[in-house]
Design a protein around this motif. Structure first.
Motif, short mmCIF file in Angstrom:
data_model
loop_
_atom_site.label_atom_id
_atom_site.label_comp_id
_atom_site.label_asym_id
_atom_site.label_seq_id
_atom_site.Cartn_x
_atom_site.Cartn_y
_atom_site.Cartn_z
N TRP A 10 45.77 47.09 44.85
CA TRP A 10 46.35 45.80 44.45
C TRP A 10 47.85 45.90 44.50
CZ3 TRP A 10 44.12 41.23 43.79
CH2 TRP A 10 44.90 40.20 43.25
N SER A 18 47.89 40.41 45.81
CA SER A 18 46.65 40.47 46.58
C SER A 18 46.26 41.94 46.72
CB SER A 18 46.81 39.83 47.95
OG SER A 18 47.75 40.54 48.72
N THR A 20 43.10 44.85 48.55
CA THR A 20 42.03 45.14 49.50
C THR A 20 41.01 46.04 48.83
OG1 THR A 20 43.20 47.07 50.39
CG2 THR A 20 43.52 44.97 51.54
N GLN A 32 40.07 41.79 52.06
CA GLN A 32 41.04 41.16 51.18
C GLN A 32 40.38 40.50 49.97
OE1 GLN A 32 43.44 38.54 53.56
NE2 GLN A 32 44.70 40.25 54.25
N TYR A 33 41.11 40.56 48.86
CA TYR A 33 40.76 39.78 47.68
C TYR A 33 42.04 39.40 46.97
CZ TYR A 33 41.13 43.72 44.29
OH TYR A 33 41.56 44.73 43.48
N SER A 34 41.96 38.31 46.19
CA SER A 34 43.15 37.78 45.53
C SER A 34 42.72 36.88 44.38
CB SER A 34 43.98 36.98 46.52
OG SER A 34 43.29 35.81 46.91
N THR A 37 40.64 34.07 45.88
CA THR A 37 39.26 34.38 46.25
C THR A 37 38.39 34.60 45.03
OG1 THR A 37 39.63 36.77 46.48
CG2 THR A 37 39.93 35.41 48.46
N ASN A 46 35.56 38.97 46.22
CA ASN A 46 35.96 39.12 44.82
C ASN A 46 34.95 40.01 44.12
OD1 ASN A 46 33.84 37.32 43.50
ND2 ASN A 46 34.75 35.94 45.02
#
Length: 140
Positions: A10, A18, A20, A32-34, A37, A46
């Motif tokens: 992060w 964001s 990964t 990817q995640y954020s 998401t 997520n």
């Protein structure tokens, strides 16, 4: 003992940053995640979606083993898990599994009993500290 690993990286703040996620198997690699998401609709994954995938997969496999032990083989087990996150509590509160199954020769009663046992005993169910529910549909 079987150990599996995943790595999350992060960068930035919780809302604007964001990250990964990568898995040991490389099925996920720098996925990817954020914030978007997780709490809105964005491209990426997520943690709750990953838990839902793990719960659905674990349950379906456990059910297959339980059916086999009872003398049945499923033509198809279609398990969808929906994991609920309460953002106010910051807590996963529920995982609901919706199961549609085609299993030759099984009665509705046998099916429901075996499915409930699999729900209770699947390793991911045992890991979750949340309400667990199951709906079933036996397809002829």
């Amino acid at each position: 003992m079987i150990n599996r690993k995943a790595t999350a990286i992060w960068k930035g703040t919780g809302k604007e940053g964001s990250g990964t996620i990568s898995t040991q198997s490389t099925v996920l690699e720098n996925t990817q995640y954020s914030f978007n998401t997780r709490f809105a609709e964005g491209k990426g994954t997520n943690p709750e979606e990953l838990i839902a995938a793990a719960h659905a997969g674990c349950f379906a496999m456990k059910l297959s083993f339980e059916l086999n032990a009872a003398g049945f083989t499923a033509d198809e087990l279609n398990a969808t898990a929906t994991v609920s996150l309460d953002p106010n509590k910051g807590q996963v509160t529920k995982s609901a599994i919706d199961l549609k199954a085609t299993i030759p020769g099984i009665s509705e009663g046998q099916f429901k009993e075996i499915a409930e046992k699999a729900k209770k005993e699947c390793p991911i169910s045992q890991l979750l500290n949340a309400e667990l529910s199951l709906t079933t549909e036996l397809i002829a």
